[in-house]
Structure formats: structure tokens, C-alpha cells
Scaffold this motif. Structure first.
Motif: not given
Length: 163
Positions: A29-34, A36-44, A53-59
Motif C-alpha cells: 500500500x505504501x508503494x501504491x501511494x508513492x 500515484x504521488x509520483x504519477x500525479x506530478x508527472x501526469x501533465x 498502464x505500462x507507465x504506471x507499472x514502470x513507476x
């Protein structure tokens, strides 16, 4: 571009399954949260044609590496052990026997099984994550599944043992 909340809704359960398979139930769960926090910053800055999907699995893969490295630095002694995470209310039941079987696999096999069979990534993308070849990723996943078939009983075998 879809709202980020929709990305979390669409891919969140898959990312959590991958994190659980790679790290186990305590750290997932900690890795999951981290992730999506990283993904949120990079998403724009994510290109519209990107494979989300591949981008999220890479993160998630990189966050799993961070968690594994942090754990390797050694545990901190505590007076009392923390409570184990509850399985109540999770989207899927966690099977402790399955985690033990996955944990026994070498890291590359465990990751290849999780990324291919749980996240649905093609072998070439798994190879890009690990820095190896597509054939090596395919072999690692096949070897991992072969080992799981011998060490983790099928549901019908579990019923026979219980009788």
C-alpha cells in the motif's frame, strides 16, 4: 487528457495487485501511494499516446526497488510489533500461501510473473524495466509460473487435501 482521478480509478487495483505480488502485503500500500504521488506530478507532461498502464507499472517497479533497498538497510528494533494490515474491505482476498510461493521465487521471476500476468504488460516492456531482453523476460515469467505450479496447490488440490 483524462482527469487523473479517472486514471487512479481505472488502474489503481492493477497497480496494487502488482505491488502486492512484488513486495508482499505489508509494503504494497505504501508503494501504491508513492506510485500515484509520483504519477500525479508527472501526469501533465505525459504524451497523449503514452501507454498509461505500462507507465504506471514502470513507476511501481521503481517504487518497489526503493522499498526493497530501504528494507535491506536493516530493521529498526521496536518494543511492540505493528499490527498486520487488515484484509477486510480489500477488492480481492489476499492469499498468504500464494504470497509465500511468490516470495520464494527469485526477484526477476516474481517481477516478471507480476508484471506480465497481473498487469498484462508485454514481455518487451518487462525487458525494458529490467534492462534485459524480451526472451529473458519471457523465460523468467515461464520459469516463475512453472515453479508456482509445483509449489502452490490448485484450488481443486486444496479441497482434496482437506478431505
Amino acid at each position: 487528457m483524462r482527469p487523473f482521478e479517472q486514471i487512479v480509478t481505472d488502474y489503481g487495483p492493477m497497480v496494487l495487485r502488482v505491488c502486492r505480488a512484488v513486495l508482499g502485503p505489508q509494503d504494497a500500500e505504501d508503494a501504491w501511494s508513492e506510485t500515484f504521488l509520483s504519477a500525479l506530478k508527472a501526469y501533465p507532461d505525459l504524451p497523449p499516446e503514452a501507454n498509461v498502464e505500462a507507465w504506471l507499472v514502470t513507476i511501481a517497479h521503481r517504487k518497489a526497488i526503493d522499498v526493497t533497498r530501504a528494507a535491506a538497510r536493516g530493521p529498526t528494533p521496536v518494543e511492540t510489533l505493528p499490527e498486520r494490515p487488515s484484509r477486510i474491505g480489500r477488492p480481492e482476498d489476499w492469499d498468504g500461501d500464494l504470497w509465500r510461493a511468490l516470495r520464494a521465487l527469485p526477484a526477476r521471476q516474481r517481477q516478471a510473473v507480476a508484471y506480465h500476468y497481473l498487469a498484462g504488460l508485454p514481455y518487451r516492456e518487462i525487458a525494458a524495466l529490467h534492462g534485459g531482453s524480451t526472451d529473458a523476460a519471457r523465460r523468467a515469467a515461464a520459469d516463475g509460473v512453472k515453479t508456482l505450479r509445483t509449489t502452490y496447490p490448485r484450488p481443486d488440490e486444496q479441497r482434496e487435501v482437506a478431505r
